[in-house]
Every structure is written in C-alpha cells, then in structure tokens.
Motif scaffolding. Structure first.
Motif, mmCIF file in Angstrom:
data_model
loop_
_atom_site.group_PDB
_atom_site.id
_atom_site.type_symbol
_atom_site.label_atom_id
_atom_site.label_comp_id
_atom_site.label_asym_id
_atom_site.label_seq_id
_atom_site.Cartn_x
_atom_site.Cartn_y
_atom_site.Cartn_z
ATOM 1 N N UNK A 83 20.768 48.055 86.388
ATOM 2 C CA UNK A 83 21.946 47.189 86.478
ATOM 3 C C UNK A 83 22.216 46.533 85.121
ATOM 4 N N UNK A 84 21.147 46.028 84.512
ATOM 5 C CA UNK A 84 21.284 45.413 83.187
ATOM 6 C C UNK A 84 21.759 46.454 82.181
ATOM 7 N N UNK A 85 21.213 47.667 82.294
ATOM 8 C CA UNK A 85 21.596 48.742 81.380
ATOM 9 C C UNK A 85 23.087 49.033 81.467
ATOM 10 N N UNK A 86 23.613 49.077 82.685
ATOM 11 C CA UNK A 86 25.036 49.390 82.868
ATOM 12 C C UNK A 86 25.915 48.309 82.241
ATOM 13 N N UNK A 87 25.578 47.049 82.475
ATOM 14 C CA UNK A 87 26.385 45.944 81.944
ATOM 15 C C UNK A 87 26.317 45.900 80.420
ATOM 16 N N UNK A 88 25.112 46.042 79.869
ATOM 17 C CA UNK A 88 24.954 45.972 78.417
ATOM 18 C C UNK A 88 25.589 47.181 77.735
ATOM 19 N N UNK A 89 25.524 48.341 78.384
ATOM 20 C CA UNK A 89 26.127 49.548 77.811
ATOM 21 C C UNK A 89 27.639 49.402 77.683
ATOM 22 N N UNK A 90 28.264 48.735 78.644
ATOM 23 C CA UNK A 90 29.708 48.478 78.567
ATOM 24 C C UNK A 90 30.017 47.567 77.375
ATOM 25 N N UNK A 91 29.161 46.550 77.174
ATOM 26 C CA UNK A 91 29.337 45.647 76.025
ATOM 27 C C UNK A 91 29.200 46.415 74.713
ATOM 28 N N UNK A 92 28.178 47.253 74.628
ATOM 29 C CA UNK A 92 27.954 48.050 73.420
ATOM 30 C C UNK A 92 29.130 48.984 73.153
ATOM 31 N N UNK A 93 29.643 49.611 74.196
ATOM 32 C CA UNK A 93 30.782 50.506 74.052
ATOM 33 C C UNK A 93 31.991 49.760 73.508
ATOM 34 N N UNK A 94 32.213 48.551 73.987
ATOM 35 C CA UNK A 94 33.354 47.756 73.527
ATOM 36 C C UNK A 94 33.266 47.485 72.028
ATOM 37 N N UNK A 95 32.054 47.167 71.549
ATOM 38 C CA UNK A 95 31.860 46.919 70.117
ATOM 39 C C UNK A 95 32.145 48.180 69.296
ATOM 40 N N UNK A 96 31.690 49.326 69.798
ATOM 41 C CA UNK A 96 31.856 50.575 69.052
ATOM 42 C C UNK A 96 33.317 51.030 69.031
ATOM 43 N N UNK A 106 35.742 49.170 56.195
ATOM 44 C CA UNK A 106 34.434 49.715 56.558
ATOM 45 C C UNK A 106 33.403 48.628 56.869
ATOM 46 N N UNK A 107 33.432 47.504 56.181
ATOM 47 C CA UNK A 107 32.420 46.463 56.401
ATOM 48 C C UNK A 107 32.548 45.833 57.787
ATOM 49 N N UNK A 108 33.774 45.688 58.275
ATOM 50 C CA UNK A 108 33.936 45.161 59.640
ATOM 51 C C UNK A 108 33.316 46.138 60.639
ATOM 52 N N UNK A 109 33.531 47.435 60.381
ATOM 53 C CA UNK A 109 32.909 48.448 61.231
ATOM 54 C C UNK A 109 31.396 48.381 61.182
ATOM 55 N N UNK A 110 30.838 48.117 59.999
ATOM 56 C CA UNK A 110 29.382 47.976 59.854
ATOM 57 C C UNK A 110 28.857 46.857 60.742
ATOM 58 N N UNK A 111 29.528 45.716 60.729
ATOM 59 C CA UNK A 111 29.083 44.576 61.534
ATOM 60 C C UNK A 111 29.161 44.877 63.036
ATOM 61 N N UNK A 112 30.272 45.468 63.448
ATOM 62 C CA UNK A 112 30.456 45.742 64.877
ATOM 63 C C UNK A 112 29.483 46.811 65.383
ATOM 64 N N UNK A 113 29.396 47.929 64.647
ATOM 65 C CA UNK A 113 28.518 49.014 65.082
ATOM 66 C C UNK A 113 27.051 48.609 64.935
ATOM 67 N N UNK A 114 26.736 47.876 63.885
ATOM 68 C CA UNK A 114 25.367 47.381 63.717
ATOM 69 C C UNK A 114 24.975 46.445 64.847
ATOM 70 N N UNK A 115 25.914 45.590 65.245
ATOM 71 C CA UNK A 115 25.639 44.694 66.375
ATOM 72 C C UNK A 115 25.382 45.461 67.648
#
Length: 310
Positions: A11-24, A111-120
């Motif tokens: 359940x935690x994996x599903x919720x966090x994966x959605x958050x990660x996808x949003x950042x990417x 590119x640097x904004x992308x670095x911060x978002x994808x790195x996060x």
C-alpha cells in the motif's frame, strides 16, 4: 482484522510510487530530456505493476475454497512474472525512445530543475525500495521482494538521468542523453529477466534447493519405529506453503494404527524442518516386493508407466 506487513508495504509502495511518478513527469515536462522521459515512462509501468501486484497479494492470501482446493498462493508466481514482464517492457520502451530522439534531434532546457525533481524522486524510491526489501525478506514474501527490486531499479534510472542531465548541462554532449538511457534499459531488462525466470520456475513446480535439502536431511535421519524406508519423494513450494508427498515402507504385520502414528511423527519432523506452512501426504506400504505390493495397479487406466507413481 490485522493487516499483514506485506499488504501494508505494498500500500505504501503504491502511494509513494504515484508521488515519484509525479516528480518525474514534471521533470520531463520542464526539461524535454529523453532520459527524463524514459525514467518517467518506467515509473508509469511501475505504478501499474504495483497495483497488479497488490491485487495478487490480496488474492494469494485468500484461504482455500470449493473451487480452489489448494488455495490461491500460486498467483504469486503470476504476479512476479507480470512484474518481470513490465520491467522488460520498460527497458524496451527506453531503447525505442532513445533511438527516436537520436534520429530526430533533442530540445533540452532547464536541466537543473530536472536534476532536482528527478533526484528527489530517486531519493524517495531509494528509501521505499530499501523498506520493501527489508519487509519482503523478513516476511519471506517474493511479491514484496520483486516489487522492491523494481523500485530499486527505478533508483538507478533516476541516478542515470541526473548524471546525464548534469553532464549535458556542462558539456553540451547531447548524444549522451540516448547512450545512458539505452545502458540503463539493458540493466532494467536483466532484472526483469531474473524475475521472469523465478515466475516460470514456480509455475513449473521447479525444485526449491533449500527446501529439498531440508527435507532430504530430515528423511536421512533415523526413521520412526517400524518404518523401514521412504521413496518416491516429491515436493513443491507455492507462496508460504510447501507440499510434500512420499511413500513409506513398514515392517510386516504392523497394524494400521501403529503405522499411522509413526507416520505422524515423521510428518511433524518435516513440518518443523521446513520454513512456512507444510502439508505432508504419506502413502503407507508393507514390506515386500515393490512391484507385487502394487500389482493391482498394473492394469490401471493410465498412459504413464507404473513406475512413475509407485
């Protein structure tokens, strides 16, 4: 009713994966990077895979019913197989997109904004994957372990994307965007292949080496009472349950009650020797010529040779 650690983890994996996808996705939208797009595409598949795997876990823990007399645990192998397949699909998608961008050109920006978002997103997935791996191994749940490995491969794609964007930022070496993405794709596909192999082995009832060793070590010890020998050992492990069956030969003139009691003693020893739930079925045989003991079966209506099941 108490929720299992494995269910909580997914359940935690599903919720966090959605958050990660949003950042990417945001990172790709800002940068236009092929590597960032590939990383986001992999996460889309990952979210779908987690949802399917969670459903598979819910189904696998259902008890046996009138239609599924052996329970539902074998769905674990199907879930792991789907997970492996989508990982492989992600790798193929990344390769396709990388080649397409190489042929038709790049349009990279911010590119640097992308670095911060994808790195996060990568840091989030690293914490999530480590948590899932710990829970999966502790609970001996391959569904959670496979999901952890997929999450951790996502970390590598994010790390590659961040490194690529930084290098391009300071060198303008644009082709690196495709080269790194393709390299990461092959790594992802390798991880997917390993999960597919586990799935196929499970669906084909392949022998679990650790379980086989534990069973044979127990059967090699002194057998109970009038039990002389055992043969025709077969076993398979599905989910958390191991099914064991074999034939046991007893001395002549042993009554049924004694043979049953001694078989039960051996059954208990096997249950204690193997991890997880264990179901043992023992076929009792009297001492004597093995073929004569099963003489009645010689004209049984079967295509397989008699030796296969006696």
């Amino acid at each position: 009713m108490k929720i299992s650690p494995a269910k909580t983890a997914l359940r935690i994996s599903l919720l966090v994966s959605v958050l990660s996808l949003s950042l990417k996705v945001t990172g790709f939208g800002i940068t236009g990077s092929n590597t960032a797009l590939s990383d986001a595409a992999e996460s889309v598949i990952h979210v779908l895979a987690v949802a399917f795997v969670y459903y598979g876990l819910l189904l696998s823990t259902k008890p046996a019913d009138e239609k599924h007399l052996y329970g539902h645990e074998r769905v674990e192998f199907l879930s792991v197989g789907i997970e492996g397949a989508v990982i492989t699909l992600a790798g193929i998608t990344i390769i396709y997109q990388s080649v397409e961008n190489y042929l038709y050109g790049y349009n990279l920006r911010e590119l640097m904004i992308g670095v911060y978002l994808i790195g996060g997103a990568g840091i989030v997935n690293l914490a999530l994957g480590s948590y899932l791996l710990k829970v999966g191994r502790r609970e001996e749940n391959m569904i959670v372990v496979s999901n952890a490995k997929h999450t951790l491969t996502d970390v590598w794609t994010s790390a590659g994307a961040v490194a690529t964007l930084l290098i391009i930022k300071f060198t303008d070496f644009l082709i690196l965007d495709s080269l790194v993405a393709i390299s990461l794709a092959f790594y992802i596909m390798y991880e997917g292949f390993k999960l597919l192999k586990y799935s196929v082995d499970g669906l084909m009832d392949s022998r679990d080496p650790e379980v086989d060793k534990a069973i044979r070590e127990e059967l090699s010890r002194e057998l109970p009472g009038s039990m002389i020998n055992v043969h025709n050992l077969r076993h398979r492990t599905t989910g958390n349950t191991t099914w064991i069956e074999f034939h046991a030969i007893f001395k002549e003139n042993v009554n049924l009650e004694q043979a049953h009691d001694e078989s039960t003693l051996l059954e208990k020893r096997l249950i204690n020797a193997v991890k997880g739930d264990v179901i043992v079925t023992i076929h009792l045989e009297p001492e004597g010529s093995h073929e004569e003991v099963h003489d009645t079966l010689k004209d049984a209506d079967q295509n397989r040779p008699l030796e296969d099941f006696i």
